[in-house]
Design a protein around this motif. Structure first.
Motif, PDB file in Angstrom:
ATOM      1  N   GLN A 171      -7.079  -8.136   5.488  1.00 59.54           N
ATOM      2  CA  GLN A 171      -6.273  -8.786   4.470  1.00 59.54           C
ATOM      3  C   GLN A 171      -5.495  -7.739   3.715  1.00 59.54           C
ATOM      4  O   GLN A 171      -6.046  -6.734   3.284  1.00 59.54           O
ATOM      5  CB  GLN A 171      -7.218  -9.514   3.521  1.00 59.54           C
ATOM      6  N   ARG A 172      -4.208  -7.939   3.574  1.00 58.44           N
ATOM      7  CA  ARG A 172      -3.390  -6.936   2.905  1.00 58.44           C
ATOM      8  C   ARG A 172      -3.546  -7.070   1.402  1.00 58.44           C
ATOM      9  O   ARG A 172      -3.337  -8.125   0.835  1.00 58.44           O
ATOM     10  CB  ARG A 172      -1.939  -7.116   3.304  1.00 58.44           C
ATOM     11  N   ASP A 173      -3.927  -5.969   0.796  1.00 59.40           N
ATOM     12  CA  ASP A 173      -4.132  -5.985  -0.646  1.00 59.40           C
ATOM     13  C   ASP A 173      -2.848  -5.687  -1.387  1.00 59.40           C
ATOM     14  O   ASP A 173      -1.856  -5.298  -0.796  1.00 59.40           O
ATOM     15  CB  ASP A 173      -5.162  -4.922  -1.016  1.00 59.40           C
ATOM     16  N   GLU A 174      -2.953  -5.817  -2.670  1.00 58.52           N
ATOM     17  CA  GLU A 174      -1.832  -5.390  -3.479  1.00 58.52           C
ATOM     18  C   GLU A 174      -1.856  -3.880  -3.583  1.00 58.52           C
ATOM     19  O   GLU A 174      -2.895  -3.256  -3.418  1.00 58.52           O
ATOM     20  CB  GLU A 174      -1.959  -5.993  -4.882  1.00 58.52           C
ATOM     21  N   ARG A 175      -0.710  -3.329  -3.859  1.00 57.70           N
ATOM     22  CA  ARG A 175      -0.618  -1.892  -4.076  1.00 57.70           C
ATOM     23  C   ARG A 175      -1.586  -1.510  -5.194  1.00 57.70           C
ATOM     24  O   ARG A 175      -1.588  -2.129  -6.252  1.00 57.70           O
ATOM     25  CB  ARG A 175       0.819  -1.604  -4.485  1.00 57.70           C
ATOM     26  N   ALA A 176      -2.394  -0.470  -4.959  1.00 57.94           N
ATOM     27  CA  ALA A 176      -3.421  -0.133  -5.935  1.00 57.94           C
ATOM     28  C   ALA A 176      -2.835   0.433  -7.226  1.00 57.94           C
ATOM     29  O   ALA A 176      -3.365   0.210  -8.312  1.00 57.94           O
ATOM     30  CB  ALA A 176      -4.413   0.856  -5.332  1.00 57.94           C
ATOM     31  N   ILE A 217      -2.141   5.460   7.866  1.00 58.33           N
ATOM     32  CA  ILE A 217      -2.371   4.471   6.810  1.00 58.33           C
ATOM     33  C   ILE A 217      -1.451   4.789   5.643  1.00 58.33           C
ATOM     34  O   ILE A 217      -1.098   5.944   5.425  1.00 58.33           O
ATOM     35  CB  ILE A 217      -3.875   4.509   6.392  1.00 58.33           C
ATOM     36  N   ASP A 218      -1.011   3.772   4.932  1.00 59.45           N
ATOM     37  CA  ASP A 218      -0.179   3.996   3.752  1.00 59.45           C
ATOM     38  C   ASP A 218      -1.049   4.529   2.622  1.00 59.45           C
ATOM     39  O   ASP A 218      -2.251   4.285   2.583  1.00 59.45           O
ATOM     40  CB  ASP A 218       0.476   2.691   3.284  1.00 59.45           C
ATOM     41  N   ALA A 219      -0.402   5.191   1.693  1.00 60.64           N
ATOM     42  CA  ALA A 219      -1.155   5.785   0.599  1.00 60.64           C
ATOM     43  C   ALA A 219      -1.595   4.758  -0.432  1.00 60.64           C
ATOM     44  O   ALA A 219      -2.515   4.986  -1.198  1.00 60.64           O
ATOM     45  CB  ALA A 219      -0.300   6.850  -0.080  1.00 60.64           C
ATOM     46  N   ASP A 220      -0.935   3.606  -0.445  1.00 59.13           N
ATOM     47  CA  ASP A 220      -1.105   2.706  -1.589  1.00 59.13           C
ATOM     48  C   ASP A 220      -2.302   1.758  -1.505  1.00 59.13           C
ATOM     49  O   ASP A 220      -2.433   0.869  -2.324  1.00 59.13           O
ATOM     50  CB  ASP A 220       0.175   1.909  -1.812  1.00 59.13           C
ATOM     51  N   LEU A 221      -3.147   1.943  -0.506  1.00 57.39           N
ATOM     52  CA  LEU A 221      -4.357   1.136  -0.346  1.00 57.39           C
ATOM     53  C   LEU A 221      -4.083  -0.337  -0.093  1.00 57.39           C
ATOM     54  O   LEU A 221      -4.943  -1.184  -0.318  1.00 57.39           O
ATOM     55  CB  LEU A 221      -5.288   1.289  -1.559  1.00 57.39           C
ATOM     56  N   GLN A 222      -2.891  -0.640   0.372  1.00 60.74           N
ATOM     57  CA  GLN A 222      -2.634  -2.028   0.772  1.00 60.74           C
ATOM     58  C   GLN A 222      -3.395  -2.314   2.059  1.00 60.74           C
ATOM     59  O   GLN A 222      -3.750  -3.443   2.343  1.00 60.74           O
ATOM     60  CB  GLN A 222      -1.139  -2.259   0.990  1.00 60.74           C
ATOM     61  N   ASP A 223      -3.573  -1.259   2.832  1.00 63.70           N
ATOM     62  CA  ASP A 223      -4.376  -1.364   4.054  1.00 63.70           C
ATOM     63  C   ASP A 223      -5.724  -0.735   3.757  1.00 63.70           C
ATOM     64  O   ASP A 223      -5.790   0.396   3.284  1.00 63.70           O
ATOM     65  CB  ASP A 223      -3.699  -0.598   5.193  1.00 63.70           C
TER      66      ASP A 223
HETATM   67 MG    MG Z   1       2.806  -0.497   0.408  1.00 68.32          MG
END
Ligand code: MG
Ligand code: UDP
Length: 349
Positions: A203-208, A99-105
Motif C-alpha cells: 500500500q502506498r503511503d503518504e510522503r513521510a 526505493i524512494d527516499a520519502d517512505l511512500q514505499d
Molecule cells: Mg514520493
C-alpha cells in the motif's frame, strides 16, 4: 543451498534523494531496522542528486554511525531517473533494490522481495501499489492515464502500478548497464528486458515528510520521454491527421466548386477560416511531434553522460583515476544514461 556471496555485498539499496533533509531521519530509522534484521551483508547507496538543502551534511553525519551507508554525490541536480542510474551503476550487491527516499514505499517489503527473488530464482521483483488512496486524486488520475497509454504503446508486460520500487538481480542490473539509452525510464526498460519477474504488493503511503519533488513539469517530461523512447506511434498519428485533413479538403473542394458553379461564392468566410485554422493546427502538431523525435536523436548523438559523480564514500578518492571524472564506475561500461526528461533515444537505427 543458495548462492551466497561471502566476500561481497548481497544487497544494495539505492535511494535517489533530492532535498530530502526532512525525511532522512525517519527513513534511516526505518530502513536500518529492516536491513539489519535481514542478516545479509548490505550497502545503502544514497544518491544525493545535487540537493541544495542539508541533505549532504545530514548524510555525512549519518555515515559515521552507519558503516553500511554509502553516499554518492552528484555534481548537480540531474533528475530522479539519472540519480537512479548513478545508483544502479555504483551498486555492488548481488541484488539491487531501489526505493524512494520519502517512505511512500515501505522498506519492510525489501526483505520480502529478496526472499521471493531467491526462492523463485527471479531477476526482477516489482513493487506493485495495490492501493493509492493516499495519493492525491490528481496524482492518481495522471498516473492512471500514464499507465494506460504506456501499456498501449509499450506493451502489456509493463506492470501498471509499478513505480521505481523494485529489486533487480545482478544480471538484470548488468543488462540495464549495457543499454545505450541516453534517458532511461526504468519502469519501462526493466519489463522490456524480459527477465523472469515476480511481484510484491503494498500500500502506498503518504510522503513521510517534506514535499513532492515531482512537479507537473517533471511528470509531463517523464511521460513524453516514456512514449518517445519506446514508440514511433505518435509519428504515425501525424500521418493519420494528414490523411484526415486531405480527405476533408477533398470534400471541401467539391463543396467550393459546387458553390462556384451555383454562383454563391461570396459568403465563404466561415469555411475558409475553419479550414485554415484546422490545417495550421494539424501542421503545428506534426512539427511538434517531429521535433520531439529529432530532439531525441540530437541528445542520443551527443552521447553526453547524464550525471557526474562528485564523490562516492564507497570509493576512496585515490581509487578514482584523475581522468575518470565522468561517472564511469567500472571502466568499460557505456556511460550514456538518463536525466533530463526532455529527450533520449530511439532504438539504434
Ligand atoms: Mg514520493
Ligand atoms: N528525486 C531525485 N531527483 C529529482 C527529483 C526527485 O532524486 O530531481 C527523488 C526524490 O528525492 C525521491 C524520489 O526521487 O526520493 C521520488 O520523488 P518524489 O517522492 O518527490 O516523487 P512523487 O512520489 O511525488 O512522484
Amino acid at each position: 543451498m543458495t548462492a551466497v556471496h561471502h566476500d561481497r555485498t548481497e544487497l544494495s539499496v539505492v535511494i535517489p534523494m533530492y532535498n530530502e533533509e526532512e525525511v532522512l531521519p525517519v527513513l534511516v530509522d526505518r530502513l536500518r531496522a529492516v536491513l539489519d534484521g535481514t542478516g545479509v551483508r548490505y550497502e545503502v547507496v544514497a544518491v544525493d542528486d545535487g540537493s541544495t538543502d542539508k541533505t549532504a551534511a545530514r548524510l555525512e553525519d549519518l555515515r559515521a554511525g552507519w558503516p553500511q551507508l554509502r553516499v554518492v554525490a552528484l555534481r548537480r541536480n540531474s533528475g530522479h531517473q539519472a540519480a537512479l542510474t548513478a545508483g544502479l551503476h555504483s551498486a555492488r550487491g548481488a541484488y539491487v533494490a531501489s526505493i524512494d527516499a520519502d517512505l511512500q514505499d515501505p522498506p519492510e517489503k525489501i526483505p520480502e522481495m529478496l526472499a521471493l527473488a531467491k526462492a523463485q530464482r527471479l531477476d526482477i521483483v516489482y513493487g506493485i501499489r495495490s492501493d493509492r488512496s493516499t495519493d492525491t486524486g490528481f496524482k492518481r488520475r495522471t498516473a492512471g492515464a500514464y499507465y494506460w497509454l504506456i501499456r498501449r504503446l509499450v506493451g502489456k508486460n509493463v506492470p501498471s502500478q509499478a513505480g521505481d520500487f523494485r529489486l533487480l538481480s545482478r544480471e538484470a542490473v548488468d543488462a540495464l548497464k549495457t543499454l545505450p539509452d541516453q534517458q532511461q525510464v526504468y519502469r519501462l526498460l526493466v519489463p522490456w528486458l524480459g527477465f523472469p519477474s515476480g511481484q510484491v504488493t503494498y500500500q502506498r503511503d503518504e510522503r513521510a515528510a517534506g514535499e513532492t519533488k515531482y512537479p507537473l513539469r517533471k511528470m509531463v517530461g517523464l511521460a513524453i520521454t516514456s512514449i518517445t523512447s519506446f514508440s514511433a506511434a505518435p509519428l504515425r498519428l501525424a500521418t493519420w491527421l494528414g490523411v484526415v485533413s486531405f480527405f476533408t479538403c477533398l470534400a471541401m473542394l467539391v463543396f467550393t466548386l459546387t458553390a462556384y458553379a451555383l454562383g454563391n461564392t461570396v459568403p465563404g468566410w466561415t469555411s475558409l477560416f475553419t479550414a485554415m485554422l484546422f490545417l495550421g493546427g494539424v501542421q503545428l502538431i506534426c512539427f511538434g511531434l517531429l521535433g520531439e523525435y529529432v530532439g531525441r536523436i540530437y541528445t542520443a548523438v551527443q552521447q553526453r553522460p547524464t550525471y557526474f559523480i562528485a564523490s562516492d564514500s564507497g570509493r576512496p578518492a585515490e581509487a578514482a583515476a584523475p581522468a575518470a571524472t565522468p561517472a564511469a564506475p567500472a571502466a568499460a561500461e557505456p556511460l550514456v544514461s538518463s536525466g533530463r526528461p526532455e529527450a533520449g533515444q530511439l532504438p539504434p537505427a
